[in-house]
Design a protein around this motif. Structure first.
Motif, PDB file in Angstrom:
ATOM      1  N   ALA A 128       1.777   3.454   3.664  1.00  0.00           N
ATOM      2  CA  ALA A 128       2.103   3.108   2.280  1.00  0.00           C
ATOM      3  C   ALA A 128       1.638   1.680   2.021  1.00  0.00           C
ATOM      4  O   ALA A 128       1.988   0.765   2.754  1.00  0.00           O
ATOM      5  CB  ALA A 128       3.599   3.225   2.042  1.00  0.00           C
ATOM      6  N   VAL A 129       0.837   1.501   0.968  1.00  0.00           N
ATOM      7  CA  VAL A 129       0.281   0.195   0.627  1.00  0.00           C
ATOM      8  C   VAL A 129       0.746  -0.172  -0.786  1.00  0.00           C
ATOM      9  O   VAL A 129       0.603   0.620  -1.716  1.00  0.00           O
ATOM     10  CB  VAL A 129      -1.265   0.216   0.693  1.00  0.00           C
ATOM     11  N   ASN A 130       1.310  -1.375  -0.936  1.00  0.00           N
ATOM     12  CA  ASN A 130       1.781  -1.852  -2.234  1.00  0.00           C
ATOM     13  C   ASN A 130       0.678  -2.614  -2.952  1.00  0.00           C
ATOM     14  O   ASN A 130      -0.084  -3.345  -2.333  1.00  0.00           O
ATOM     15  CB  ASN A 130       2.983  -2.773  -2.071  1.00  0.00           C
ATOM     16  N   ARG A 131       0.649  -2.439  -4.269  1.00  0.00           N
ATOM     17  CA  ARG A 131      -0.325  -3.159  -5.100  1.00  0.00           C
ATOM     18  C   ARG A 131       0.428  -3.764  -6.270  1.00  0.00           C
ATOM     19  O   ARG A 131       1.228  -3.093  -6.920  1.00  0.00           O
ATOM     20  CB  ARG A 131      -1.382  -2.169  -5.592  1.00  0.00           C
ATOM     21  N   ARG A 132       0.193  -5.032  -6.560  1.00  0.00           N
ATOM     22  CA  ARG A 132       0.841  -5.711  -7.683  1.00  0.00           C
ATOM     23  C   ARG A 132      -0.239  -6.342  -8.547  1.00  0.00           C
ATOM     24  O   ARG A 132      -1.155  -6.985  -8.050  1.00  0.00           O
ATOM     25  CB  ARG A 132       1.794  -6.770  -7.163  1.00  0.00           C
ATOM     26  N   TRP A 133      -0.127  -6.155  -9.873  1.00  0.00           N
ATOM     27  CA  TRP A 133      -1.087  -6.733 -10.795  1.00  0.00           C
ATOM     28  C   TRP A 133      -0.423  -7.001 -12.141  1.00  0.00           C
ATOM     29  O   TRP A 133       0.682  -6.545 -12.414  1.00  0.00           O
ATOM     30  CB  TRP A 133      -2.293  -5.815 -10.961  1.00  0.00           C
ATOM     31  N   LYS A 134      -1.112  -7.782 -12.973  1.00  0.00           N
ATOM     32  CA  LYS A 134      -0.624  -8.107 -14.313  1.00  0.00           C
ATOM     33  C   LYS A 134      -1.385  -7.229 -15.306  1.00  0.00           C
ATOM     34  O   LYS A 134      -2.618  -7.216 -15.322  1.00  0.00           O
ATOM     35  CB  LYS A 134      -0.868  -9.584 -14.610  1.00  0.00           C
ATOM     36  N   ASP A 135      -0.647  -6.479 -16.145  1.00  0.00           N
ATOM     37  CA  ASP A 135      -1.293  -5.588 -17.108  1.00  0.00           C
ATOM     38  C   ASP A 135      -1.752  -6.367 -18.343  1.00  0.00           C
ATOM     39  O   ASP A 135      -1.620  -7.588 -18.433  1.00  0.00           O
ATOM     40  CB  ASP A 135      -0.384  -4.410 -17.475  1.00  0.00           C
ATOM     41  N   ALA A 136      -2.304  -5.657 -19.338  1.00  0.00           N
ATOM     42  CA  ALA A 136      -2.854  -6.281 -20.532  1.00  0.00           C
ATOM     43  C   ALA A 136      -1.794  -7.023 -21.343  1.00  0.00           C
ATOM     44  O   ALA A 136      -2.109  -7.971 -22.070  1.00  0.00           O
ATOM     45  CB  ALA A 136      -3.529  -5.226 -21.407  1.00  0.00           C
ATOM     46  N   ASP A 137      -0.530  -6.610 -21.247  1.00  0.00           N
ATOM     47  CA  ASP A 137       0.566  -7.262 -21.976  1.00  0.00           C
ATOM     48  C   ASP A 137       1.130  -8.467 -21.230  1.00  0.00           C
ATOM     49  O   ASP A 137       2.057  -9.120 -21.703  1.00  0.00           O
ATOM     50  CB  ASP A 137       1.702  -6.266 -22.231  1.00  0.00           C
ATOM     51  N   GLY A 138       0.623  -8.752 -20.047  1.00  0.00           N
ATOM     52  CA  GLY A 138       1.106  -9.874 -19.262  1.00  0.00           C
ATOM     53  C   GLY A 138       2.282  -9.543 -18.355  1.00  0.00           C
ATOM     54  O   GLY A 138       2.837 -10.417 -17.714  1.00  0.00           O
ATOM     55  N   GLN A 139       2.682  -8.273 -18.313  1.00  0.00           N
ATOM     56  CA  GLN A 139       3.790  -7.845 -17.460  1.00  0.00           C
ATOM     57  C   GLN A 139       3.292  -7.566 -16.042  1.00  0.00           C
ATOM     58  O   GLN A 139       2.213  -7.009 -15.861  1.00  0.00           O
ATOM     59  CB  GLN A 139       4.441  -6.569 -18.027  1.00  0.00           C
ATOM     60  N   MET A 140       4.090  -7.942 -15.052  1.00  0.00           N
ATOM     61  CA  MET A 140       3.746  -7.630 -13.664  1.00  0.00           C
ATOM     62  C   MET A 140       4.042  -6.160 -13.402  1.00  0.00           C
ATOM     63  O   MET A 140       5.108  -5.654 -13.762  1.00  0.00           O
ATOM     64  CB  MET A 140       4.544  -8.501 -12.698  1.00  0.00           C
ATOM     65  N   ARG A 141       3.106  -5.474 -12.797  1.00  0.00           N
ATOM     66  CA  ARG A 141       3.253  -4.050 -12.495  1.00  0.00           C
ATOM     67  C   ARG A 141       3.131  -3.847 -10.992  1.00  0.00           C
ATOM     68  O   ARG A 141       2.409  -4.570 -10.320  1.00  0.00           O
ATOM     69  CB  ARG A 141       2.149  -3.234 -13.187  1.00  0.00           C
ATOM     70  N   ASP A 142       3.849  -2.854 -10.470  1.00  0.00           N
ATOM     71  CA  ASP A 142       3.797  -2.487  -9.053  1.00  0.00           C
ATOM     72  C   ASP A 142       3.378  -1.038  -8.930  1.00  0.00           C
ATOM     73  O   ASP A 142       3.750  -0.200  -9.746  1.00  0.00           O
ATOM     74  CB  ASP A 142       5.162  -2.658  -8.386  1.00  0.00           C
ATOM     75  N   GLU A 143       2.618  -0.752  -7.881  1.00  0.00           N
ATOM     76  CA  GLU A 143       2.187   0.609  -7.594  1.00  0.00           C
ATOM     77  C   GLU A 143       2.160   0.783  -6.076  1.00  0.00           C
ATOM     78  O   GLU A 143       1.782  -0.133  -5.358  1.00  0.00           O
ATOM     79  CB  GLU A 143       0.791   0.838  -8.174  1.00  0.00           C
ATOM     80  N   VAL A 144       2.576   1.940  -5.617  1.00  0.00           N
ATOM     81  CA  VAL A 144       2.535   2.243  -4.185  1.00  0.00           C
ATOM     82  C   VAL A 144       1.528   3.360  -3.963  1.00  0.00           C
ATOM     83  O   VAL A 144       1.566   4.388  -4.636  1.00  0.00           O
ATOM     84  CB  VAL A 144       3.921   2.663  -3.657  1.00  0.00           C
ATOM     85  N   LEU A 145       0.616   3.165  -3.033  1.00  0.00           N
ATOM     86  CA  LEU A 145      -0.372   4.169  -2.662  1.00  0.00           C
ATOM     87  C   LEU A 145       0.007   4.730  -1.291  1.00  0.00           C
ATOM     88  O   LEU A 145       0.214   3.980  -0.345  1.00  0.00           O
ATOM     89  CB  LEU A 145      -1.767   3.555  -2.597  1.00  0.00           C
ATOM     90  N   PHE A 146       0.108   6.049  -1.193  1.00  0.00           N
ATOM     91  CA  PHE A 146       0.403   6.718   0.068  1.00  0.00           C
ATOM     92  C   PHE A 146      -0.880   7.337   0.587  1.00  0.00           C
ATOM     93  O   PHE A 146      -1.553   8.079  -0.126  1.00  0.00           O
ATOM     94  CB  PHE A 146       1.473   7.800  -0.131  1.00  0.00           C
ATOM     95  N   MET A 147      -1.225   6.997   1.837  1.00  0.00           N
ATOM     96  CA  MET A 147      -2.479   7.472   2.423  1.00  0.00           C
ATOM     97  C   MET A 147      -2.228   8.175   3.741  1.00  0.00           C
ATOM     98  O   MET A 147      -1.385   7.751   4.523  1.00  0.00           O
ATOM     99  CB  MET A 147      -3.421   6.287   2.675  1.00  0.00           C
ATOM    100  N   ASP A 148      -2.970   9.261   3.972  1.00  0.00           N
ATOM    101  CA  ASP A 148      -3.000   9.917   5.275  1.00  0.00           C
ATOM    102  C   ASP A 148      -4.213   9.371   6.007  1.00  0.00           C
ATOM    103  O   ASP A 148      -5.326   9.387   5.482  1.00  0.00           O
ATOM    104  CB  ASP A 148      -3.127  11.435   5.121  1.00  0.00           C
ATOM    105  N   CYS A 149      -4.000   8.845   7.214  1.00  0.00           N
ATOM    106  CA  CYS A 149      -5.069   8.192   7.968  1.00  0.00           C
ATOM    107  C   CYS A 149      -5.235   8.840   9.336  1.00  0.00           C
ATOM    108  O   CYS A 149      -4.298   9.446   9.858  1.00  0.00           O
ATOM    109  CB  CYS A 149      -4.742   6.711   8.160  1.00  0.00           C
TER     110      CYS A 149
END
Length: 69
Positions: free
Chosen positions: A34-55
């Motif tokens: 599981a890899v976490n990703r954090r970024w700022k969207d167009a409205d300036g809000q911080m967003r979080d997303e989790v990517l689940f990968m089979d390796c």
């Protein structure tokens, strides 16, 4: 000339690694990550997303990872 691509994945294991052997005799180690990703969207809000990968790791990397359960 051949090319070389390198990928570094940093995250959390989602399940214990399982080690097996292919018919060719090579070792394979399968695991979930599981890899976490954090970024700022167009409205300036911080967003979080989790990517689940089979390796899977083959050969020497698979042998190295297997004992670390």
């Amino acid at each position: 000339m051949g090319s070389f691509s390198k990928v570094v994945l940093l995250g959390n294991l989602t399940r214990d690694p399982s080690t097996g052997t292919l018919p060719s005799g090579a070792t394979v180690c399968e695991f979930g990550l599981a890899v976490n990703r954090r970024w700022k969207d167009a409205d300036g809000q911080m967003r979080d997303e989790v990517l689940f990968m089979d390796c899977a790791a083959f050969g020497k990397p698979g042998q190295t990872m297997g004992p670390y359960r």
